[in-house]
Motif scaffolding. Structure first.
Motif, PDB file in Angstrom:
ATOM      1  N   GLU A   1       9.850   7.804   8.935  1.00  0.00           N
ATOM      2  CA  GLU A   1      11.201   7.447   8.504  1.00  0.00           C
ATOM      3  C   GLU A   1      11.399   5.935   8.554  1.00  0.00           C
ATOM      4  N   GLY A   2      10.850   5.304   9.598  1.00  0.00           N
ATOM      5  CA  GLY A   2      10.923   3.843   9.688  1.00  0.00           C
ATOM      6  C   GLY A   2      10.230   3.169   8.527  1.00  0.00           C
ATOM      7  N   LEU A   3       9.100   3.729   8.105  1.00  0.00           N
ATOM      8  CA  LEU A   3       8.378   3.199   6.946  1.00  0.00           C
ATOM      9  C   LEU A   3       9.217   3.353   5.682  1.00  0.00           C
ATOM     10  N   LEU A   4       9.803   4.516   5.479  1.00  0.00           N
ATOM     11  CA  LEU A   4      10.605   4.748   4.282  1.00  0.00           C
ATOM     12  C   LEU A   4      11.835   3.842   4.259  1.00  0.00           C
ATOM     13  N   ILE A   5      12.447   3.632   5.407  1.00  0.00           N
ATOM     14  CA  ILE A   5      13.597   2.725   5.474  1.00  0.00           C
ATOM     15  C   ILE A   5      13.149   1.295   5.183  1.00  0.00           C
ATOM     16  N   ALA A   6      11.997   0.894   5.689  1.00  0.00           N
ATOM     17  CA  ALA A   6      11.462  -0.444   5.399  1.00  0.00           C
ATOM     18  C   ALA A   6      11.201  -0.607   3.900  1.00  0.00           C
ATOM     19  N   LEU A   7      10.696   0.436   3.258  1.00  0.00           N
ATOM     20  CA  LEU A   7      10.482   0.393   1.805  1.00  0.00           C
ATOM     21  C   LEU A   7      11.816   0.254   1.073  1.00  0.00           C
ATOM     22  N   SER A   8      12.802   1.006   1.506  1.00  0.00           N
ATOM     23  CA  SER A   8      14.130   0.931   0.915  1.00  0.00           C
ATOM     24  C   SER A   8      14.698  -0.474   1.046  1.00  0.00           C
ATOM     25  N   GLN A   9      14.543  -1.062   2.227  1.00  0.00           N
ATOM     26  CA  GLN A   9      15.065  -2.411   2.457  1.00  0.00           C
ATOM     27  C   GLN A   9      14.321  -3.440   1.613  1.00  0.00           C
ATOM     28  N   GLU A  10      13.023  -3.258   1.443  1.00  0.00           N
ATOM     29  CA  GLU A  10      12.235  -4.188   0.622  1.00  0.00           C
ATOM     30  C   GLU A  10      12.718  -4.156  -0.826  1.00  0.00           C
ATOM     31  N   ILE A  11      12.994  -2.966  -1.341  1.00  0.00           N
ATOM     32  CA  ILE A  11      13.509  -2.838  -2.704  1.00  0.00           C
ATOM     33  C   ILE A  11      14.868  -3.527  -2.812  1.00  0.00           C
TER      34      ILE A  11
ATOM     35  N   THR B   1       0.841  -1.202   0.000  1.00  0.00           N
ATOM     36  CA  THR B   1       0.000   0.000   0.000  1.00  0.00           C
ATOM     37  C   THR B   1       0.872   1.247   0.000  1.00  0.00           C
ATOM     38  N   ALA B   2       1.957   1.231   0.770  1.00  0.00           N
ATOM     39  CA  ALA B   2       2.875   2.373   0.809  1.00  0.00           C
ATOM     40  C   ALA B   2       3.502   2.614  -0.562  1.00  0.00           C
ATOM     41  N   LYS B   3       3.846   1.542  -1.268  1.00  0.00           N
ATOM     42  CA  LYS B   3       4.417   1.704  -2.610  1.00  0.00           C
ATOM     43  C   LYS B   3       3.393   2.313  -3.567  1.00  0.00           C
ATOM     44  N   GLU B   4       2.136   1.924  -3.429  1.00  0.00           N
ATOM     45  CA  GLU B   4       1.082   2.522  -4.257  1.00  0.00           C
ATOM     46  C   GLU B   4       0.984   4.025  -3.992  1.00  0.00           C
ATOM     47  N   ILE B   5       0.973   4.401  -2.718  1.00  0.00           N
ATOM     48  CA  ILE B   5       0.900   5.823  -2.360  1.00  0.00           C
ATOM     49  C   ILE B   5       2.106   6.559  -2.925  1.00  0.00           C
ATOM     50  N   LEU B   6       3.272   5.980  -2.783  1.00  0.00           N
ATOM     51  CA  LEU B   6       4.500   6.593  -3.273  1.00  0.00           C
ATOM     52  C   LEU B   6       4.428   6.831  -4.778  1.00  0.00           C
ATOM     53  N   ARG B   7       3.983   5.817  -5.525  1.00  0.00           N
ATOM     54  CA  ARG B   7       3.873   5.947  -6.987  1.00  0.00           C
ATOM     55  C   ARG B   7       2.823   6.970  -7.398  1.00  0.00           C
ATOM     56  N   GLU B   8       1.672   6.958  -6.710  1.00  0.00           N
ATOM     57  CA  GLU B   8       0.553   7.807  -7.109  1.00  0.00           C
ATOM     58  C   GLU B   8       0.671   9.242  -6.602  1.00  0.00           C
TER      59      GLU B   8
ATOM     60  N   ASP C   1       6.020  12.906  -0.243  1.00  0.00           N
ATOM     61  CA  ASP C   1       5.452  13.849   0.739  1.00  0.00           C
ATOM     62  C   ASP C   1       4.098  13.387   1.258  1.00  0.00           C
ATOM     63  N   ALA C   2       3.349  12.659   0.448  1.00  0.00           N
ATOM     64  CA  ALA C   2       2.017  12.196   0.851  1.00  0.00           C
ATOM     65  C   ALA C   2       2.065  10.918   1.684  1.00  0.00           C
ATOM     66  N   LEU C   3       3.237  10.321   1.769  1.00  0.00           N
ATOM     67  CA  LEU C   3       3.356   9.048   2.470  1.00  0.00           C
ATOM     68  C   LEU C   3       3.580   9.280   3.963  1.00  0.00           C
ATOM     69  N   THR C   4       2.483   9.253   4.698  1.00  0.00           N
ATOM     70  CA  THR C   4       2.532   9.349   6.153  1.00  0.00           C
ATOM     71  C   THR C   4       1.925   8.078   6.725  1.00  0.00           C
ATOM     72  N   LEU C   5       2.176   7.811   7.984  1.00  0.00           N
ATOM     73  CA  LEU C   5       1.598   6.624   8.599  1.00  0.00           C
ATOM     74  C   LEU C   5       0.082   6.737   8.687  1.00  0.00           C
ATOM     75  N   GLY C   6      -0.429   7.953   8.898  1.00  0.00           N
ATOM     76  CA  GLY C   6      -1.872   8.159   8.923  1.00  0.00           C
ATOM     77  C   GLY C   6      -2.514   7.862   7.576  1.00  0.00           C
TER      78      GLY C   6
END
Length: 194
Positions: A58-68, A21-28, A32-37
């Motif tokens: 930041e933890g979410l963004l790092i998790a996304l980076s690690q997933e990639i 879901t976070a990757k979808e938000i990031l792409r769309e 800046d729109a990617l918040t935990l809320g």
């Protein structure tokens, strides 16, 4: 009609759902729109669930980076496992997997890196990812190198930097996937043969 009961996911499944879901938000919508809320709302979960998995934005963004990075590493390991024992073939594999991953997630990666520029945890994560990647390509290229291991490690560090720069050129539309892959493979071969 009775309301539909939402199936509770196990923690690893929920985390995977949140990452997707976070990757979808990031792409769309961009980083800046990617918040935990926003993530919680979009994924249909409560905010505490998102915070439980990632702690902070930041933890979410790092998790996304690690997933990639994990996805890239898995693809490269799989491709190298069946590689012919020839330098050109190994260089082609390293190159084509890197460029394919740049095509698949390059824009996401650029957005994540930009959003976390200067973040100490992200810097440490990126350095570990870079060290792991250099180690992997050094191991793959080692059998063909006639130079000391430390020199090969430095050259592999240069190859990793070149791969990133060529990937950026591709993402910016300044080269084709074929040209990016061919030229990166040539750099790899030249680095090991020099």
């Amino acid at each position: 009609m009775a309301p539909t009961k939402i199936r509770k996911l196990a923690k690893p499944e929920r985390r995977a759902q949140l990452i997707e879901t976070a990757k979808e938000i990031l792409r769309e919508c961009g980083a800046d729109a990617l918040t935990l809320g926003h993530l919680a709302e979009r994924a249909g979960v409560s905010k505490p669930i998102a915070y439980e998995h990632f702690g902070t934005r930041e933890g979410l963004l790092i998790a996304l980076s690690q997933e990639i990075e994990d996805r890239h590493t898995s693809k490269l390991q799989l491709a190298l496992a069946g590689a012919p024992k020839e330098l050109d073939a190994v260089a082609d594999i390293i190159s084509s997997v890197y460029i394919k991953c740049a095509v698949d997630s390059g824009e996401e990666w650029q957005a994540i890196s930009g959003a976390l520029r200067g973040n100490a945890d992200m810097i440490a994560t990126q350095q570990q990812q870079a060290d792991d990647y250099v180690g992997m390509i050094q191991a793959a290229l080692g059998p063909f190198a006639k130079i000391p291991a430390e020199d090969l490690r430095l050259r592999c560090t240069g190859i990793a930097g070149a791969a990133e720069a060529i990937g950026r050129e591709l993402i910016r539309g300044r080269t084709s996937e074929a040209a990016a892959s061919t030229n990166l493979a040539a750099l790899i071969v030249d680095s090991v043969n020099a």
